[in-house]
Motif scaffolding. Structure first.
Motif, PDB file in Angstrom:
ATOM      1  N   SER A 210     -21.555  33.605  -2.927  1.00  0.00           N
ATOM      2  CA  SER A 210     -21.493  35.070  -2.890  1.00  0.00           C
ATOM      3  C   SER A 210     -22.177  35.681  -4.105  1.00  0.00           C
ATOM      4  N   VAL A 211     -21.956  35.108  -5.277  1.00  0.00           N
ATOM      5  CA  VAL A 211     -22.614  35.603  -6.485  1.00  0.00           C
ATOM      6  C   VAL A 211     -24.123  35.441  -6.356  1.00  0.00           C
ATOM      7  N   ARG A 212     -24.545  34.294  -5.839  1.00  0.00           N
ATOM      8  CA  ARG A 212     -25.975  34.055  -5.662  1.00  0.00           C
ATOM      9  C   ARG A 212     -26.568  35.051  -4.660  1.00  0.00           C
ATOM     10  N   ALA A 213     -25.831  35.344  -3.595  1.00  0.00           N
ATOM     11  CA  ALA A 213     -26.327  36.295  -2.599  1.00  0.00           C
ATOM     12  C   ALA A 213     -26.491  37.681  -3.210  1.00  0.00           C
ATOM     13  N   GLN A 214     -25.516  38.120  -4.010  1.00  0.00           N
ATOM     14  CA  GLN A 214     -25.619  39.426  -4.662  1.00  0.00           C
ATOM     15  C   GLN A 214     -26.837  39.486  -5.574  1.00  0.00           C
ATOM     16  N   HIS A 215     -27.040  38.446  -6.362  1.00  0.00           N
ATOM     17  CA  HIS A 215     -28.176  38.429  -7.278  1.00  0.00           C
ATOM     18  C   HIS A 215     -29.484  38.384  -6.491  1.00  0.00           C
ATOM     19  N   ALA A 216     -29.495  37.617  -5.411  1.00  0.00           N
ATOM     20  CA  ALA A 216     -30.701  37.511  -4.591  1.00  0.00           C
ATOM     21  C   ALA A 216     -31.090  38.859  -3.997  1.00  0.00           C
ATOM     22  N   VAL A 217     -30.103  39.614  -3.536  1.00  0.00           N
ATOM     23  CA  VAL A 217     -30.396  40.927  -2.952  1.00  0.00           C
ATOM     24  C   VAL A 217     -31.044  41.838  -3.988  1.00  0.00           C
ATOM     25  N   ALA A 218     -30.541  41.811  -5.209  1.00  0.00           N
ATOM     26  CA  ALA A 218     -31.132  42.640  -6.263  1.00  0.00           C
ATOM     27  C   ALA A 218     -32.594  42.268  -6.486  1.00  0.00           C
ATOM     28  N   LEU A 219     -32.906  40.977  -6.451  1.00  0.00           N
ATOM     29  CA  LEU A 219     -34.291  40.529  -6.642  1.00  0.00           C
ATOM     30  C   LEU A 219     -35.156  40.867  -5.435  1.00  0.00           C
ATOM     31  N   LEU A 220     -34.607  40.691  -4.238  1.00  0.00           N
ATOM     32  CA  LEU A 220     -35.369  40.965  -3.022  1.00  0.00           C
ATOM     33  C   LEU A 220     -35.712  42.445  -2.897  1.00  0.00           C
ATOM     34  N   THR A 221     -34.767  43.303  -3.232  1.00  0.00           N
ATOM     35  CA  THR A 221     -35.013  44.739  -3.100  1.00  0.00           C
ATOM     36  C   THR A 221     -36.011  45.239  -4.138  1.00  0.00           C
ATOM     37  N   ARG A 222     -36.269  44.414  -5.166  1.00  0.00           N
ATOM     38  CA  ARG A 222     -37.297  44.770  -6.150  1.00  0.00           C
ATOM     39  C   ARG A 222     -38.629  44.111  -5.822  1.00  0.00           C
ATOM     40  N   GLY A 223     -38.722  43.472  -4.640  1.00  0.00           N
ATOM     41  CA  GLY A 223     -39.985  42.923  -4.189  1.00  0.00           C
ATOM     42  C   GLY A 223     -40.184  41.446  -4.432  1.00  0.00           C
ATOM     43  N   GLY A 224     -39.141  40.719  -4.833  1.00  0.00           N
ATOM     44  CA  GLY A 224     -39.275  39.293  -5.095  1.00  0.00           C
ATOM     45  C   GLY A 224     -39.619  38.507  -3.842  1.00  0.00           C
ATOM     46  N   GLU A 225     -40.486  37.507  -3.990  1.00  0.00           N
ATOM     47  CA  GLU A 225     -40.805  36.618  -2.875  1.00  0.00           C
ATOM     48  C   GLU A 225     -39.614  35.715  -2.587  1.00  0.00           C
ATOM     49  N   VAL A 226     -39.405  35.398  -1.309  1.00  0.00           N
ATOM     50  CA  VAL A 226     -38.214  34.645  -0.916  1.00  0.00           C
ATOM     51  C   VAL A 226     -38.141  33.303  -1.620  1.00  0.00           C
ATOM     52  N   ASP A 227     -39.275  32.566  -1.720  1.00  0.00           N
ATOM     53  CA  ASP A 227     -39.223  31.252  -2.356  1.00  0.00           C
ATOM     54  C   ASP A 227     -38.923  31.363  -3.851  1.00  0.00           C
ATOM     55  N   GLU A 228     -39.428  32.419  -4.493  1.00  0.00           N
ATOM     56  CA  GLU A 228     -39.143  32.626  -5.909  1.00  0.00           C
ATOM     57  C   GLU A 228     -37.677  33.002  -6.128  1.00  0.00           C
ATOM     58  N   VAL A 229     -37.161  33.835  -5.245  1.00  0.00           N
ATOM     59  CA  VAL A 229     -35.756  34.232  -5.342  1.00  0.00           C
ATOM     60  C   VAL A 229     -34.861  33.022  -5.109  1.00  0.00           C
ATOM     61  N   ALA A 230     -35.210  32.201  -4.131  1.00  0.00           N
ATOM     62  CA  ALA A 230     -34.428  30.996  -3.839  1.00  0.00           C
ATOM     63  C   ALA A 230     -34.292  30.123  -5.080  1.00  0.00           C
ATOM     64  N   GLU A 231     -35.400  29.915  -5.772  1.00  0.00           N
ATOM     65  CA  GLU A 231     -35.376  29.086  -6.984  1.00  0.00           C
ATOM     66  C   GLU A 231     -34.549  29.750  -8.084  1.00  0.00           C
ATOM     67  N   ALA A 232     -34.677  31.077  -8.198  1.00  0.00           N
ATOM     68  CA  ALA A 232     -33.971  31.796  -9.259  1.00  0.00           C
ATOM     69  C   ALA A 232     -32.460  31.723  -9.102  1.00  0.00           C
ATOM     70  N   VAL A 233     -31.990  31.627  -7.868  1.00  0.00           N
ATOM     71  CA  VAL A 233     -30.537  31.607  -7.646  1.00  0.00           C
ATOM     72  C   VAL A 233     -30.018  30.206  -7.322  1.00  0.00           C
ATOM     73  N   GLY A 234     -30.838  29.179  -7.589  1.00  0.00           N
ATOM     74  CA  GLY A 234     -30.312  27.820  -7.582  1.00  0.00           C
ATOM     75  C   GLY A 234     -30.490  27.002  -6.325  1.00  0.00           C
ATOM     76  N   TYR A 235     -31.409  27.388  -5.430  1.00  0.00           N
ATOM     77  CA  TYR A 235     -31.638  26.597  -4.213  1.00  0.00           C
ATOM     78  C   TYR A 235     -32.968  25.860  -4.318  1.00  0.00           C
ATOM     79  N   ARG A 236     -33.008  24.661  -3.738  1.00  0.00           N
ATOM     80  CA  ARG A 236     -34.195  23.820  -3.853  1.00  0.00           C
ATOM     81  C   ARG A 236     -35.312  24.243  -2.920  1.00  0.00           C
ATOM     82  N   SER A 237     -34.981  24.992  -1.889  1.00  0.00           N
ATOM     83  CA  SER A 237     -36.003  25.427  -0.940  1.00  0.00           C
ATOM     84  C   SER A 237     -35.636  26.776  -0.362  1.00  0.00           C
TER      85      SER A 237
END
Length: 259
Positions: A210-237
């Motif tokens: 849930s914490v990762r999802a919240q952080h991911a949304v903040a990055l996505l809404t600022r234009g982050g690429e999905v693969d970059e956001v995935a890495e930033a919040v701790g996922y391998r792919s």
């Protein structure tokens, strides 16, 4: 040089403490700086959502992420605080306490559908005739319903879990497992599991997701690429991130991706 942070102080009002002449009144603002709001409450009900970006609203130990597609209904008199990063375009609709029954006695998420958005935008037209305004307000209240989807984190507050909560909120990509945290804190994994269930209602793994999802949304809404956001919040792919995100939120990362 880091941009200045703005702190706003608002008063606390009891429900209905201030008579208002409106049924529904809109407000919007683009915040120029990282901004935080102190704990406060309104005499009217409030629907929060964003035209652009993600923001945070906190009630007690519960923290919701508010986005362009997921809003938050705040009943009149509910103490809450908030924060938004520079460039966030936040919107709010205020509902008269005397004219609108609350959707819920507690804060609940509301899906900001295209229809709801259009109706609320129509109410912002100062030339809207009174009869049309009344009809539009009726439609808003008709389509306004709580959503089962939410970006919510219940923060643990005990001394045992506080180091974990602080570390993961600071760095959602923190790779430490339940077993490793238990070893670092000198307790058993079972002790941490019981504490997370008791304080947050979910397991350690679900809380981290849930914490990762919240952080991911903040990055996505600022234009982050999905693969970059995935890495930033701790996922391998990106695929592993997408699957975890859907399990947590019921939505895809693409629903929040800024274009």
């Amino acid at each position: 040089m880091r941009a200045p942070r703005e702190t706003r102080t608002l008063p606390a009002f009891a429900p209905g403490a201030v008579p208002v002449p409106f049924v529904i009144m809109g407000y919007d603002e683009v915040v120029a700086h990282d901004t935080s709001w102190n704990a406060h409450s309104h005499p009217w009900h409030e629907l929060l959502w964003n035209e652009r970006g993600a923001s945070m609203t906190v009630v007690g130990a519960r923290a919701w992420t508010v986005t362009p597609t997921l809003g938050l209904w705040m009943p009149a008199g509910t103490m809450h605080s908030g924060s938004a990063v520079a460039g966030t375009w936040f919107r709010a609709a205020f509902f008269g306490f005397a004219t609108t029954p609350s959707l819920s006695e507690v804060p609940v998420t509301v899906e900001i559908t295209p229809l709801l958005r259009l109706l609320l935008e129509r109410l912002g037209d100062p030339a809207l005739p009174p009869a049309s305004r009344a009809a539009t307000e009726t439609l808003v209240l008709d389509v306004l319903t709580p959503s089962s989807r939410e970006l919510l984190v219940q923060m643990p507050t005990s001394p045992l879990l506080r180091p974990i909560a602080n570390a993961v909120r600071e760095n959602p990509g923190d790779p430490r497992t339940l077993t490793r945290w238990a070893a670092e804190l000198g307790v058993s994994p079972r002790t941490i599991t019981r504490a997370f269930n008791a304080e947050t209602g979910v397991s350690f793994a679900r809380w981290v997701a849930s914490v990762r999802a919240q952080h991911a949304v903040a990055l996505l809404t600022r234009g982050g690429e999905v693969d970059e956001v995935a890495e930033a919040v701790g996922y391998r792919s990106a695929s592993a991130f997408g699957a975890a995100f859907r399990r947590t939120t019921g939505m895809t990362p693409g629903m929040f991706r800024a274009h």
